[in-house]
Design an enzyme around this catalytic site. Sequence first.
Site, short mmCIF file in Angstrom:
data_model
loop_
_atom_site.label_atom_id
_atom_site.label_comp_id
_atom_site.label_asym_id
_atom_site.label_seq_id
_atom_site.Cartn_x
_atom_site.Cartn_y
_atom_site.Cartn_z
N PRO A 1 -6.25 1.57 -9.09
CA PRO A 1 -7.01 1.50 -7.85
C PRO A 1 -8.50 1.35 -8.19
CG PRO A 1 -5.66 3.50 -7.93
CD PRO A 1 -5.53 2.82 -9.23
N HIS A 2 -9.18 0.44 -7.51
CA HIS A 2 -10.57 0.17 -7.86
C HIS A 2 -11.33 -0.41 -6.69
CE1 HIS A 2 -8.44 -3.62 -8.65
NE2 HIS A 2 -9.58 -4.21 -8.31
#
Length: 169
Positions: free
Chosen positions: A79-80
């Site tokens: 996740p980013h």
Amino acid sequence: MSVNFLNFNLHFTMKLSDLLSKEYILLGLDINTKEGVIEKMLSLVSNHPNLVDNEKLREDVLKREEEMSTGIGKNIALPHAKTEAVTQPILAFALLKKAVEFDAIDSQPVRFVFLLATPEQMLAQHLKLLSRISRVASKEEIRNRLLETKDPASVLSVFIEEEKAFPEI
């Protein structure tokens, strides 16, 4: 001021082992849903000194996840976000107690989760960090070593050792 800020970013070391610290590593995380894992990762970095807006970070990470799953394969999720919520890159890592369905590109559940957030203006560094995480974590030997770690310090050691031969970003 912005020129100095940009120069600082260009020379700022971007090894995973330099960005990651023991406070932002969780081992044996026992959560059963993708959403729960992401929320826990966001909670983990909620007091990070580079974070200026928790809610904006949450919003940007979840928005990116809606666009396409960050389950990148080989039991890894990343996740980013590129976001105004941080002043410098933030990196966190969790090893899940049991695999969680993450809608990964290879349809395999996830055990290794990296949360990455970089400032909006650091697009090149953001992409290089995503690539480096993928490159390091996709090695089966590294994932096996991470599974054997007993504490955050040993997780850091795995990354330090692996990145010795890597160029600076």
